[in-house]
Design a protein around this motif. Structure first.
Motif, PDB file in Angstrom:
ATOM      1  N   VAL A  21       0.628  -1.190  -0.119  1.00 15.70           N
ATOM      2  CA  VAL A  21       0.072  -0.102  -0.067  1.00 15.70           C
ATOM      3  C   VAL A  21       0.825   1.147   0.055  1.00 15.70           C
ATOM      4  CG1 VAL A  21      -1.670   1.222   1.171  1.00 15.70           C
ATOM      5  CG2 VAL A  21      -1.754  -1.395   1.186  1.00 15.70           C
ATOM      6  N   ASP A  22       0.758   2.080  -1.004  1.00 13.81           N
ATOM      7  CA  ASP A  22       1.016   3.512  -1.079  1.00 13.81           C
ATOM      8  C   ASP A  22       0.319   4.333  -0.274  1.00 13.81           C
ATOM      9  OD1 ASP A  22       1.762   6.159  -1.577  1.00 13.81           O
ATOM     10  OD2 ASP A  22       2.961   5.623  -3.482  1.00 13.81           O
ATOM     11  N   HIS A  23       0.452   4.616   0.991  1.00  7.80           N
ATOM     12  CA  HIS A  23      -0.735   5.357   1.876  1.00  7.80           C
ATOM     13  C   HIS A  23      -0.979   6.831   1.177  1.00  7.80           C
ATOM     14  CE1 HIS A  23      -0.907   2.361   4.548  1.00  7.80           C
ATOM     15  NE2 HIS A  23       0.414   2.266   4.610  1.00  7.80           N
ATOM     16  N   LYS A  24       0.091   7.497   0.666  1.00 10.78           N
ATOM     17  CA  LYS A  24      -0.147   8.797   0.066  1.00 10.78           C
ATOM     18  C   LYS A  24      -1.033   8.923  -1.107  1.00 10.78           C
ATOM     19  CE  LYS A  24       2.258  13.001  -1.392  1.00 10.78           C
ATOM     20  NZ  LYS A  24       3.727  13.523  -1.523  1.00 10.78           N
ATOM     21  N   SER A  25      -1.039   7.956  -2.149  1.00 12.62           N
ATOM     22  CA  SER A  25      -1.851   7.903  -3.248  1.00 12.62           C
ATOM     23  C   SER A  25      -3.080   7.057  -3.180  1.00 12.62           C
ATOM     24  CB  SER A  25      -1.137   7.289  -4.244  1.00 12.62           C
ATOM     25  OG  SER A  25      -0.637   5.970  -4.342  1.00 12.62           O
ATOM     26  N   PRO A  78       6.228  -8.315  13.698  1.00 15.75           N
ATOM     27  CA  PRO A  78       5.374  -9.712  13.802  1.00 15.75           C
ATOM     28  C   PRO A  78       3.908  -9.358  13.770  1.00 15.75           C
ATOM     29  CG  PRO A  78       6.499  -9.492  15.621  1.00 15.75           C
ATOM     30  CD  PRO A  78       6.968  -8.234  14.843  1.00 15.75           C
ATOM     31  N   ASN A  79       3.175  -8.686  13.377  1.00 15.74           N
ATOM     32  CA  ASN A  79       1.781  -8.259  13.617  1.00 15.74           C
ATOM     33  C   ASN A  79       1.174  -7.668  12.219  1.00 15.74           C
ATOM     34  OD1 ASN A  79       1.839  -5.420  13.478  1.00 15.74           O
ATOM     35  ND2 ASN A  79       3.094  -5.529  15.411  1.00 15.74           N
ATOM     36  N   ALA A  80      -0.161  -7.534  12.434  1.00 15.74           N
ATOM     37  CA  ALA A  80      -0.939  -7.027  11.156  1.00 15.74           C
ATOM     38  C   ALA A  80      -1.312  -5.450  11.471  1.00 15.74           C
ATOM     39  CB  ALA A  80      -2.125  -7.674  10.835  1.00 15.74           C
ATOM     40  N   GLN A  81      -0.686  -4.760  12.470  1.00 21.59           N
ATOM     41  CA  GLN A  81      -1.049  -3.557  12.809  1.00 21.59           C
ATOM     42  C   GLN A  81      -0.678  -2.494  11.697  1.00 21.59           C
ATOM     43  OE1 GLN A  81      -0.004  -2.831  16.965  1.00 21.59           O
ATOM     44  NE2 GLN A  81      -1.537  -4.198  17.570  1.00 21.59           N
ATOM     45  N   ARG A  82      -1.500  -1.588  11.278  1.00 27.76           N
ATOM     46  CA  ARG A  82      -0.982  -0.197  10.501  1.00 27.76           C
ATOM     47  C   ARG A  82      -0.038   0.413  11.246  1.00 27.76           C
ATOM     48  NH1 ARG A  82      -2.634   4.964   8.228  1.00 27.76           N
ATOM     49  NH2 ARG A  82      -1.821   4.882   6.254  1.00 27.76           N
ATOM     50  N   VAL A  83       1.031   0.707  10.683  1.00 31.25           N
ATOM     51  CA  VAL A  83       2.087   1.656  11.164  1.00 31.25           C
ATOM     52  C   VAL A  83       1.785   3.117  11.112  1.00 31.25           C
ATOM     53  CG1 VAL A  83       4.508   2.474  11.191  1.00 31.25           C
ATOM     54  CG2 VAL A  83       3.932   0.053  10.811  1.00 31.25           C
ATOM     55  N   ARG A  84       1.300   3.874  12.132  1.00 24.64           N
ATOM     56  CA  ARG A  84       0.940   5.101  12.055  1.00 24.64           C
ATOM     57  C   ARG A  84       2.144   5.932  11.532  1.00 24.64           C
ATOM     58  NH1 ARG A  84      -2.665   7.782  16.005  1.00 24.64           N
ATOM     59  NH2 ARG A  84      -2.399   9.970  15.715  1.00 24.64           N
ATOM     60  N   GLY A  85       1.531   6.802  10.545  1.00 26.49           N
ATOM     61  CA  GLY A  85       2.538   7.856   9.763  1.00 26.49           C
ATOM     62  C   GLY A  85       2.908   7.259   8.606  1.00 26.49           C
ATOM     63  N   SER A  88       4.467   4.002   3.259  1.00 27.55           N
ATOM     64  CA  SER A  88       4.006   2.875   2.238  1.00 27.55           C
ATOM     65  C   SER A  88       4.308   1.798   3.229  1.00 27.55           C
ATOM     66  CB  SER A  88       5.033   2.772   1.201  1.00 27.55           C
ATOM     67  OG  SER A  88       6.391   3.123   1.279  1.00 27.55           O
ATOM     68  N   THR A  89       3.499   0.595   2.867  1.00 29.68           N
ATOM     69  CA  THR A  89       3.662  -0.570   3.711  1.00 29.68           C
ATOM     70  C   THR A  89       3.647  -1.924   2.956  1.00 29.68           C
ATOM     71  OG1 THR A  89       2.535   0.637   5.696  1.00 29.68           O
ATOM     72  CG2 THR A  89       2.269  -1.922   5.575  1.00 29.68           C
ATOM     73  N   THR A  98       1.397 -12.950  10.360  1.00 30.65           N
ATOM     74  CA  THR A  98       1.442 -11.809   9.465  1.00 30.65           C
ATOM     75  C   THR A  98       2.745 -10.811  10.136  1.00 30.65           C
ATOM     76  OG1 THR A  98      -0.784 -11.559   9.348  1.00 30.65           O
ATOM     77  CG2 THR A  98       0.260  -9.673   8.797  1.00 30.65           C
ATOM     78  N   TRP A  99       3.302 -10.243   8.968  1.00 33.55           N
ATOM     79  CA  TRP A  99       4.530  -9.317   9.154  1.00 33.55           C
ATOM     80  C   TRP A  99       4.356  -8.056   8.676  1.00 33.55           C
ATOM     81  CZ3 TRP A  99       4.762 -14.588   8.095  1.00 33.55           C
ATOM     82  CH2 TRP A  99       5.609 -15.420   9.068  1.00 33.55           C
ATOM     83  N   THR A 100       4.726  -7.065   9.047  1.00 31.10           N
ATOM     84  CA  THR A 100       4.251  -5.749   8.396  1.00 31.10           C
ATOM     85  C   THR A 100       5.763  -4.882   8.458  1.00 31.10           C
ATOM     86  OG1 THR A 100       2.241  -5.684   9.153  1.00 31.10           O
ATOM     87  CG2 THR A 100       3.086  -3.446   8.699  1.00 31.10           C
ATOM     88  N   LEU A 101       5.999  -4.480   7.186  1.00 29.09           N
ATOM     89  CA  LEU A 101       7.378  -3.295   7.153  1.00 29.09           C
ATOM     90  C   LEU A 101       6.769  -2.332   6.396  1.00 29.09           C
ATOM     91  CD1 LEU A 101      10.191  -3.435   7.213  1.00 29.09           C
ATOM     92  CD2 LEU A 101      10.443  -3.922   4.850  1.00 29.09           C
ATOM     93  N   ALA A 102       7.074  -1.083   7.153  1.00 26.33           N
ATOM     94  CA  ALA A 102       6.668   0.118   6.861  1.00 26.33           C
ATOM     95  C   ALA A 102       7.813   1.236   6.670  1.00 26.33           C
ATOM     96  CB  ALA A 102       5.520   0.737   7.625  1.00 26.33           C
ATOM     97  N   TYR A 103       7.467   2.011   6.061  1.00 25.72           N
ATOM     98  CA  TYR A 103       8.467   3.504   6.079  1.00 25.72           C
ATOM     99  C   TYR A 103       7.811   4.485   6.251  1.00 25.72           C
ATOM    100  CZ  TYR A 103      11.653   6.957   4.903  1.00 25.72           C
ATOM    101  OH  TYR A 103      12.310   8.180   4.995  1.00 25.72           O
ATOM    102  N   VAL A 104       8.213   5.054   7.305  1.00 22.51           N
ATOM    103  CA  VAL A 104       7.567   6.282   8.010  1.00 22.51           C
ATOM    104  C   VAL A 104       8.450   7.599   7.587  1.00 22.51           C
ATOM    105  CG1 VAL A 104       7.043   7.493  10.285  1.00 22.51           C
ATOM    106  CG2 VAL A 104       6.563   5.166   9.968  1.00 22.51           C
ATOM    107  N   SER A 105       7.893   8.607   7.294  1.00 27.65           N
ATOM    108  CA  SER A 105       8.601   9.921   6.758  1.00 27.65           C
ATOM    109  C   SER A 105       9.664  10.065   8.143  1.00 27.65           C
ATOM    110  CB  SER A 105       7.613  10.847   6.934  1.00 27.65           C
ATOM    111  OG  SER A 105       6.597  10.787   5.630  1.00 27.65           O
ATOM    112  N   GLY A 106      10.880  10.608   7.499  1.00 29.65           N
ATOM    113  CA  GLY A 106      11.578  11.050   8.553  1.00 29.65           C
ATOM    114  C   GLY A 106      12.613   9.656   8.961  1.00 29.65           C
TER     115      GLY A 106
END
Length: 151
Positions: A21-25, A78-85, A88-89, A98-106
């Motif tokens: 998911v690209d959260h911006k678009s 190691p979870n399905a939670q959305r990463v605040r901010g 992209s995920t 479930t595994w979640t890898l996200a990039y947060v601004s900064g």
């Protein structure tokens, strides 16, 4: 002299779902392997969009292999939670885990590059496979027109 051996990619026969998911678009793409979803039945059902594709177990095995090489499973939460901010995920579900890898601004440049590399791996498999999804389309031919009304 050492002999280099190409890694052997194995079909992934566990039920797998991959989502980017690209959260911006708001753009989202995803993959299921054939051990998770029956391709014929999946594509026969009407859906709102064609975001997900069903790929062979071998293609999913190649993707999982590449993501391991990129340390996805080591660095992802190691979870399905959305990463605040998150900008992209990538989320991977394998038989209830479930595994979640996200990039947060900064975030660090290293994290950004890792997510970009993982995204490229997902996109490569996504783009290499066709989708024959039935989608809802109440606009008919107007669906293909741009904002100016041109096709």
């Amino acid at each position: 002299m050492a002999c280099a051996v190409a890694p052997k990619i194995q079909p992934e026969t566990r039920a797998v779902r991959v989502t980017y998911v690209d959260h911006k678009s708001g753009n989202k793409i995803g993959l299921f392997n054939e051990s998770n979803v029956d391709k014929t039945n999946y594509y026969a059902q009407m859906r709102r969009d064609a975001s997900y594709k069903v790929v062979s177990d071998l293609h999913m095995g190649a993707l999982i292999f590449q993501l391991r090489e990129l340390h996805f499973f080591e660095d992802a939460a190691p979870n399905a939670q959305r990463v605040r901010g998150a900008r992209s995920t990538i989320q991977i579900a394998i038989e209830g885990r479930t595994w979640t890898l996200a990039y947060v601004s900064g975030g660090s440049q290293e994290k950004l590059l890792q997510l970009q590399d993982c995204t490229s791996a997902v996109r490569a498999i996504y783009d290499a496979n066709q989708s024959f999804q039935n989608v809802e389309n109440n606009d008919g031919a107007d669906y293909f027109k741009d904002a100016t009304g041109r096709s």
